[in-house]
Motif scaffolding. Structure first.
Motif, PDB file in Angstrom:
ATOM      1  N   THR A  57       0.839  -1.204   0.000  1.00  0.00           N
ATOM      2  CA  THR A  57       0.000   0.000   0.000  1.00  0.00           C
ATOM      3  C   THR A  57       0.873   1.254   0.000  1.00  0.00           C
ATOM      4  O   THR A  57       0.630   2.195  -0.757  1.00  0.00           O
ATOM      5  N   ARG A  58       1.910   1.245   0.848  1.00  0.00           N
ATOM      6  CA  ARG A  58       2.825   2.386   0.950  1.00  0.00           C
ATOM      7  C   ARG A  58       3.559   2.591  -0.385  1.00  0.00           C
ATOM      8  O   ARG A  58       3.681   3.711  -0.862  1.00  0.00           O
ATOM      9  N   GLU A  59       4.012   1.499  -0.987  1.00  0.00           N
ATOM     10  CA  GLU A  59       4.719   1.588  -2.274  1.00  0.00           C
ATOM     11  C   GLU A  59       3.782   2.128  -3.366  1.00  0.00           C
ATOM     12  O   GLU A  59       4.184   2.951  -4.174  1.00  0.00           O
ATOM     13  N   ALA A  60       2.533   1.646  -3.381  1.00  0.00           N
ATOM     14  CA  ALA A  60       1.565   2.102  -4.387  1.00  0.00           C
ATOM     15  C   ALA A  60       1.289   3.592  -4.216  1.00  0.00           C
ATOM     16  O   ALA A  60       1.194   4.348  -5.192  1.00  0.00           O
ATOM     17  N   LYS A  61       1.200   4.029  -2.960  1.00  0.00           N
ATOM     18  CA  LYS A  61       0.944   5.442  -2.672  1.00  0.00           C
ATOM     19  C   LYS A  61       2.120   6.296  -3.151  1.00  0.00           C
ATOM     20  O   LYS A  61       1.929   7.364  -3.732  1.00  0.00           O
ATOM     21  N   LYS A  62       3.340   5.809  -2.915  1.00  0.00           N
ATOM     22  CA  LYS A  62       4.531   6.531  -3.391  1.00  0.00           C
ATOM     23  C   LYS A  62       4.463   6.708  -4.902  1.00  0.00           C
ATOM     24  O   LYS A  62       4.816   7.759  -5.424  1.00  0.00           O
ATOM     25  N   ARG A  63       4.032   5.650  -5.619  1.00  0.00           N
ATOM     26  CA  ARG A  63       3.955   5.719  -7.078  1.00  0.00           C
ATOM     27  C   ARG A  63       2.927   6.767  -7.510  1.00  0.00           C
ATOM     28  O   ARG A  63       3.163   7.531  -8.426  1.00  0.00           O
ATOM     29  N   ARG A  64       1.779   6.784  -6.824  1.00  0.00           N
ATOM     30  CA  ARG A  64       0.737   7.768  -7.184  1.00  0.00           C
ATOM     31  C   ARG A  64       1.244   9.186  -6.959  1.00  0.00           C
ATOM     32  O   ARG A  64       1.032  10.072  -7.778  1.00  0.00           O
ATOM     33  N   GLU A  65       1.910   9.402  -5.812  1.00  0.00           N
ATOM     34  CA  GLU A  65       2.422  10.742  -5.511  1.00  0.00           C
ATOM     35  C   GLU A  65       3.496  11.149  -6.509  1.00  0.00           C
ATOM     36  O   GLU A  65       3.541  12.301  -6.950  1.00  0.00           O
ATOM     37  N   ALA A  66       4.370  10.199  -6.873  1.00  0.00           N
ATOM     38  CA  ALA A  66       5.424  10.497  -7.846  1.00  0.00           C
ATOM     39  C   ALA A  66       4.803  10.811  -9.203  1.00  0.00           C
ATOM     40  O   ALA A  66       5.239  11.740  -9.898  1.00  0.00           O
ATOM     41  N   ALA A  67       3.769  10.042  -9.578  1.00  0.00           N
ATOM     42  CA  ALA A  67       3.097  10.274 -10.862  1.00  0.00           C
ATOM     43  C   ALA A  67       2.512  11.682 -10.898  1.00  0.00           C
ATOM     44  O   ALA A  67       2.653  12.404 -11.894  1.00  0.00           O
ATOM     45  N   ASP A  68       1.886  12.096  -9.788  1.00  0.00           N
ATOM     46  CA  ASP A  68       1.337  13.454  -9.704  1.00  0.00           C
ATOM     47  C   ASP A  68       2.437  14.493  -9.857  1.00  0.00           C
ATOM     48  O   ASP A  68       2.301  15.467 -10.604  1.00  0.00           O
ATOM     49  N   ALA A  69       3.540  14.284  -9.132  1.00  0.00           N
ATOM     50  CA  ALA A  69       4.644  15.234  -9.181  1.00  0.00           C
ATOM     51  C   ALA A  69       5.218  15.332 -10.601  1.00  0.00           C
ATOM     52  O   ALA A  69       5.456  16.434 -11.106  1.00  0.00           O
ATOM     53  N   PHE A  70       5.418  14.182 -11.249  1.00  0.00           N
ATOM     54  CA  PHE A  70       5.949  14.187 -12.617  1.00  0.00           C
ATOM     55  C   PHE A  70       4.975  14.870 -13.570  1.00  0.00           C
ATOM     56  O   PHE A  70       5.374  15.632 -14.446  1.00  0.00           O
ATOM     57  N   ALA A  71       3.675  14.583 -13.413  1.00  0.00           N
ATOM     58  CA  ALA A  71       2.666  15.172 -14.292  1.00  0.00           C
ATOM     59  C   ALA A  71       2.668  16.689 -14.142  1.00  0.00           C
ATOM     60  O   ALA A  71       2.644  17.426 -15.137  1.00  0.00           O
ATOM     61  N   LYS A  72       2.747  17.174 -12.900  1.00  0.00           N
ATOM     62  CA  LYS A  72       2.768  18.622 -12.656  1.00  0.00           C
ATOM     63  C   LYS A  72       4.034  19.249 -13.210  1.00  0.00           C
ATOM     64  O   LYS A  72       4.038  20.400 -13.608  1.00  0.00           O
ATOM     65  N   GLY A  73       5.126  18.462 -13.214  1.00  0.00           N
ATOM     66  CA  GLY A  73       6.398  18.974 -13.724  1.00  0.00           C
ATOM     67  C   GLY A  73       6.529  18.818 -15.229  1.00  0.00           C
ATOM     68  O   GLY A  73       7.599  19.049 -15.785  1.00  0.00           O
ATOM     69  N   GLY A  74       5.455  18.388 -15.878  1.00  0.00           N
ATOM     70  CA  GLY A  74       5.465  18.260 -17.324  1.00  0.00           C
ATOM     71  C   GLY A  74       6.296  17.087 -17.831  1.00  0.00           C
ATOM     72  O   GLY A  74       6.776  17.094 -18.960  1.00  0.00           O
ATOM     73  N   ARG A  75       6.498  16.084 -16.976  1.00  0.00           N
ATOM     74  CA  ARG A  75       7.277  14.920 -17.403  1.00  0.00           C
ATOM     75  C   ARG A  75       6.331  13.736 -17.570  1.00  0.00           C
ATOM     76  O   ARG A  75       6.284  12.824 -16.750  1.00  0.00           O
ATOM     77  N   ALA A  76       5.581  13.767 -18.663  1.00  0.00           N
ATOM     78  CA  ALA A  76       4.500  12.812 -18.903  1.00  0.00           C
ATOM     79  C   ALA A  76       4.978  11.365 -18.939  1.00  0.00           C
ATOM     80  O   ALA A  76       4.311  10.470 -18.428  1.00  0.00           O
TER      81      ALA A  76
END
Length: 154
Positions: A57-76
């Motif tokens: 669960t913790r690992e999956a959450k890290k992935r979601r947060e990283a995906a959000d951060a990358f998306a906001k940073g324009g790194r699709a």
């Protein structure tokens, strides 16, 4: 009886055989996190399936947060990769509650807490105490807290 950890290990071996890079790297990282958890502390131990679920669960959450951060940073591309890893890990987790199911549990808990005399700001803690065991692993803390706040305000 197969443990969740051994299922992850078997799936990793299969992914390596199938040359599934995404799956093998995601499972490898997750198994590393599980092993780290097992050796953290004074004595090495085998994690229970529940503890392994918490790590996933913790690992999956890290992935979601990283995906959000990358998306906001324009790194699709990186965002897509993190999202894919998160979805892959979600396959090992219990199915998440729908908004309607979560809503129902929260409504009952609010009624229960109020019946027990919880009012005002203290009600939030009382309601969360009732809700958390019922939704453990089935809904994210943030979602739960938001639903509880909404019903206490209403």
């Amino acid at each position: 009886m197969t443990t969740l950890k051994s299922k992850l290990q078997d799936d990793l071996n299969a992914a390596i055989r199938e040359r599934d890079e995404l799956r093998s790297s995601t499972l490898r990282l997750t198994l590393t996190a599980i092993t780290k958890e097992e050796v953290a502390g004074t004595t090495k131990r085998e994690l229970s399936d529940d503890e392994v679920l918490k790590v996933i669960t913790r690992e999956a959450k890290k992935r979601r947060e990283a995906a959000d951060a990358f998306a906001k940073g324009g790194r699709a591309q990186q965002a897509e990769r993190e999202t894919a890893e998160g979805e892959l890990l979600a396959e090992y987790l219990p199915k998440q509650l729908s908004d309607a199911e979560l809503e129902q549990i929260v409504v009952q808990a609010v009624a229960e807490a109020r019946a027990a005399g919880a009012e005002g700001p203290r009600a939030m803690g009382a309601v969360m105490k009732i809700v958390n065991p019922k939704v453990a692993g089935l809904a994210e803390g943030g979602r739960v807290a938001a639903a509880v706040k909404k019903h206490l305000a209403g």
